[in-house]
Scaffold this motif. Sequence first.
Motif, PDB file in Angstrom:
ATOM      1  N   LEU A 329       0.831  -1.201   0.000  1.00 36.49           N
ATOM      2  CA  LEU A 329       0.000   0.000   0.000  1.00 36.49           C
ATOM      3  C   LEU A 329       0.866   1.252   0.000  1.00 36.49           C
ATOM      4  O   LEU A 329       1.671   1.472   0.906  1.00 36.49           O
ATOM      5  N   ALA A 330       0.718   2.060  -1.038  1.00 37.36           N
ATOM      6  CA  ALA A 330       1.487   3.296  -1.157  1.00 37.36           C
ATOM      7  C   ALA A 330       0.947   4.340  -0.188  1.00 37.36           C
ATOM      8  O   ALA A 330      -0.268   4.510  -0.044  1.00 37.36           O
ATOM      9  N   SER A 356      -6.481  -6.803   2.619  1.00 30.12           N
ATOM     10  CA  SER A 356      -5.197  -7.292   2.128  1.00 30.12           C
ATOM     11  C   SER A 356      -4.048  -6.443   2.658  1.00 30.12           C
ATOM     12  O   SER A 356      -2.937  -6.935   2.832  1.00 30.12           O
ATOM     13  N   ALA A 357      -4.320  -5.150   2.875  1.00 29.76           N
ATOM     14  CA  ALA A 357      -3.324  -4.241   3.451  1.00 29.76           C
ATOM     15  C   ALA A 357      -4.059  -3.048   4.023  1.00 29.76           C
ATOM     16  O   ALA A 357      -5.172  -2.714   3.573  1.00 29.76           O
ATOM     17  N   GLN A 358      -3.463  -2.405   4.999  1.00 27.16           N
ATOM     18  CA  GLN A 358      -4.086  -1.235   5.597  1.00 27.16           C
ATOM     19  C   GLN A 358      -3.025  -0.294   6.132  1.00 27.16           C
ATOM     20  O   GLN A 358      -1.903  -0.709   6.442  1.00 27.16           O
ATOM     21  N   HIS A 376      -7.992   0.896   3.884  1.00 30.93           N
ATOM     22  CA  HIS A 376      -8.065  -0.562   3.925  1.00 30.93           C
ATOM     23  C   HIS A 376      -8.208  -1.046   2.482  1.00 30.93           C
ATOM     24  O   HIS A 376      -9.226  -0.757   1.827  1.00 30.93           O
ATOM     25  N   TYR A 377      -7.209  -1.770   2.007  1.00 26.77           N
ATOM     26  CA  TYR A 377      -7.145  -2.168   0.594  1.00 26.77           C
ATOM     27  C   TYR A 377      -7.490  -3.656   0.471  1.00 26.77           C
ATOM     28  O   TYR A 377      -7.015  -4.489   1.248  1.00 26.77           O
ATOM     29  N   TYR A 378      -8.310  -3.974  -0.541  1.00 23.88           N
ATOM     30  CA  TYR A 378      -8.772  -5.349  -0.751  1.00 23.88           C
ATOM     31  C   TYR A 378      -8.379  -5.842  -2.139  1.00 23.88           C
ATOM     32  O   TYR A 378      -8.546  -5.133  -3.130  1.00 23.88           O
ATOM     33  N   ARG A 379      -7.860  -7.054  -2.188  1.00 25.07           N
ATOM     34  CA  ARG A 379      -7.506  -7.724  -3.449  1.00 25.07           C
ATOM     35  C   ARG A 379      -7.815  -9.210  -3.296  1.00 25.07           C
ATOM     36  O   ARG A 379      -7.776  -9.756  -2.204  1.00 25.07           O
ATOM     37  N   GLY A 510      -7.125  15.157  -2.007  1.00 19.61           N
ATOM     38  CA  GLY A 510      -7.911  14.157  -2.715  1.00 19.61           C
ATOM     39  C   GLY A 510      -7.185  13.556  -3.901  1.00 19.61           C
ATOM     40  O   GLY A 510      -7.182  12.325  -4.090  1.00 19.61           O
ATOM     41  N   ALA A 511      -6.548  14.391  -4.702  1.00 22.30           N
ATOM     42  CA  ALA A 511      -5.843  13.883  -5.880  1.00 22.30           C
ATOM     43  C   ALA A 511      -4.687  12.979  -5.475  1.00 22.30           C
ATOM     44  O   ALA A 511      -4.436  11.939  -6.099  1.00 22.30           O
ATOM     45  N   ALA A 512      -3.957  13.370  -4.408  1.00 21.99           N
ATOM     46  CA  ALA A 512      -2.845  12.540  -3.936  1.00 21.99           C
ATOM     47  C   ALA A 512      -3.358  11.206  -3.396  1.00 21.99           C
ATOM     48  O   ALA A 512      -2.710  10.162  -3.562  1.00 21.99           O
ATOM     49  N   LEU A 513      -4.519  11.228  -2.761  1.00 20.49           N
ATOM     50  CA  LEU A 513      -5.117   9.998  -2.252  1.00 20.49           C
ATOM     51  C   LEU A 513      -5.456   9.045  -3.390  1.00 20.49           C
ATOM     52  O   LEU A 513      -5.137   7.847  -3.344  1.00 20.49           O
ATOM     53  N   GLN A 514      -6.085   9.561  -4.438  1.00 20.21           N
ATOM     54  CA  GLN A 514      -6.421   8.717  -5.582  1.00 20.21           C
ATOM     55  C   GLN A 514      -5.159   8.206  -6.275  1.00 20.21           C
ATOM     56  O   GLN A 514      -5.101   7.044  -6.703  1.00 20.21           O
ATOM     57  N   ASP A 515      -4.131   9.057  -6.364  1.00 19.96           N
ATOM     58  CA  ASP A 515      -2.877   8.632  -6.982  1.00 19.96           C
ATOM     59  C   ASP A 515      -2.227   7.512  -6.175  1.00 19.96           C
ATOM     60  O   ASP A 515      -1.667   6.565  -6.741  1.00 19.96           O
ATOM     61  N   SER A 516      -2.329   7.584  -4.847  1.00 17.12           N
ATOM     62  CA  SER A 516      -1.779   6.525  -4.003  1.00 17.12           C
ATOM     63  C   SER A 516      -2.460   5.193  -4.275  1.00 17.12           C
ATOM     64  O   SER A 516      -1.798   4.148  -4.368  1.00 17.12           O
ATOM     65  N   LEU A 517      -3.773   5.217  -4.415  1.00 21.15           N
ATOM     66  CA  LEU A 517      -4.510   3.979  -4.675  1.00 21.15           C
ATOM     67  C   LEU A 517      -4.175   3.432  -6.060  1.00 21.15           C
ATOM     68  O   LEU A 517      -4.046   2.214  -6.244  1.00 21.15           O
ATOM     69  N   ARG A 518      -4.031   4.312  -7.037  1.00 21.18           N
ATOM     70  CA  ARG A 518      -3.660   3.861  -8.380  1.00 21.18           C
ATOM     71  C   ARG A 518      -2.270   3.239  -8.386  1.00 21.18           C
ATOM     72  O   ARG A 518      -2.034   2.219  -9.042  1.00 21.18           O
ATOM     73  N   ARG A 519      -1.326   3.854  -7.663  1.00 18.95           N
ATOM     74  CA  ARG A 519       0.031   3.305  -7.611  1.00 18.95           C
ATOM     75  C   ARG A 519       0.045   1.963  -6.882  1.00 18.95           C
ATOM     76  O   ARG A 519       0.813   1.067  -7.236  1.00 18.95           O
TER      77      ARG A 519
END
Length: 524
Positions: A329-330, A356-358, A376-379, A510-519
Amino acid sequence: MPESMDAARWRPYLTAWALLVLAVCGLYAHTLLGMAGIWARSETYAHGFVVPLISAWLVWRLRAEVRVLTPRPAPLAWLLMAGAAALWLAGDLVAVNAATQLAFVSLLVLTVPAVMGWAVARRLMFPLGFLFFAVPIGDFMLPRLMEWTADFTVLALRASGVPVYREGLQFVIPSGTWSVVEACSGIRYLIASVTVGCLFAHLSYQGWKKKLLFVGVSIAVPLVANWLRAYMIVMLGHLSGNELATGVDHLIYGWLFFGVVIALMLFIGARWADAPAPGTTAPRRLTLPPATTASPAWRGAVVALLIALLPHAAVKAIALSNLTAPVSLASVAPQAPWAGAATPPSDWVPAFANASAQVHQGYTGPEGQRVGVHLHYYRQQDYERKLVSSENMLVRHNDATWARAQAGTAQAQWPGAQLPVASATLRRTSGGLTTSGTERLLAWRWYWVDDRFTASDAAAKLLGAWGRVRGWGDDGAIVVVYTPLDPQLTEAQAQERAQATLRAFVQANGAALQDSLRRTRAGH
């Protein structure tokens, strides 16, 4: 025709249908076992074990009327089975038990017209429809039912002259603190009453008006009975100095009270029961020779089986697009004028299971504002690890440290757009319900799925299914931003300041948050 000729005419259809049902149960064994598991561990849905037996008994009662009908596969039923299979596929892609289980029971019900035709299905309409009571669905009503129970209990206590201070689902009276939890919602009483009420109405009344009226009564009675039960339990505890109706006692008293109420409802309903219908003329038997050829029966069963197989092939194909690498998780880099903080503003952690990661990060604003972010990231989602679940919540109802005081919605100012978010006020309970200075947080929650943001559970499920179909995969995340409420301000002032803090944070980051999820999804 003699009964022996009836048996010869029906034998291929019944054989084909029985084998089709066994094949469908085998193909969807995971769904069937999931339903049975819920029946076994939940008192709310334990009746699921007897529902198929009751349906079988209802069919047996109609055997003489069905035997004289002419079975014939119905192509329209195949189309409806395709719709049920598509519903199962959509539900399985995003691990929605309610959708897959409803679809599975629909497939079982539709095997009857698919092999034996609509005339048979219409005659067996109620026994087949009764099978849907085996689907363990209803938990989505829990929050609303708990709110109604709390509303009525507090209103009745005040009408009885008992002073009440309420916050969310918790309230304080002079003799102690009470809380409305899942067991107080009345969902068990409601589902049991409706199931029994529908069966009683079918067996006791001939006309639809009487049947619908009694079903309506079976819905209203458990709701009101549960509210009265909750009120009486609190009053018993209050008047007895918390010697009675506390702990397990109040559950036992609740079931006894409910049993008496339902028995009374059925006793009154029986007074208006219709006399058994006089014997009707049996449907005219065909004078044609019995259709001993098995080809129509097996053709219907084979087509239905192929339809039932399709979603499993689709799941295998779609799964090829899912990412399987471990999640790294970035972090979300703070954007000016915000800066990173050494520690988050609180130790509160939302109750999101099996991610999967948090990550939990803290930030500070230009005026000293403190904001925390939970990702909280799910895969590789399945029925145990999934993004949108009734088990994923900001605070569990039985949490010993935190409680949800308020819930609602808010508007976050996203770069270039407004983002609706779920909003909640959380309170640390260790200091007591009314203790001043107790830590309080304002939290916003939304989902990231298919590279889009939404606060809606339903929209997140649909986007997740669409993302998997189009090759995006099943990656998704729950985003929570929160900030402490200032204890030196009034509630309204503290809420207003906290809302402004979260809006400013989201707009800047917000933009940095979305970029983190994309990365994170890309593996960078």
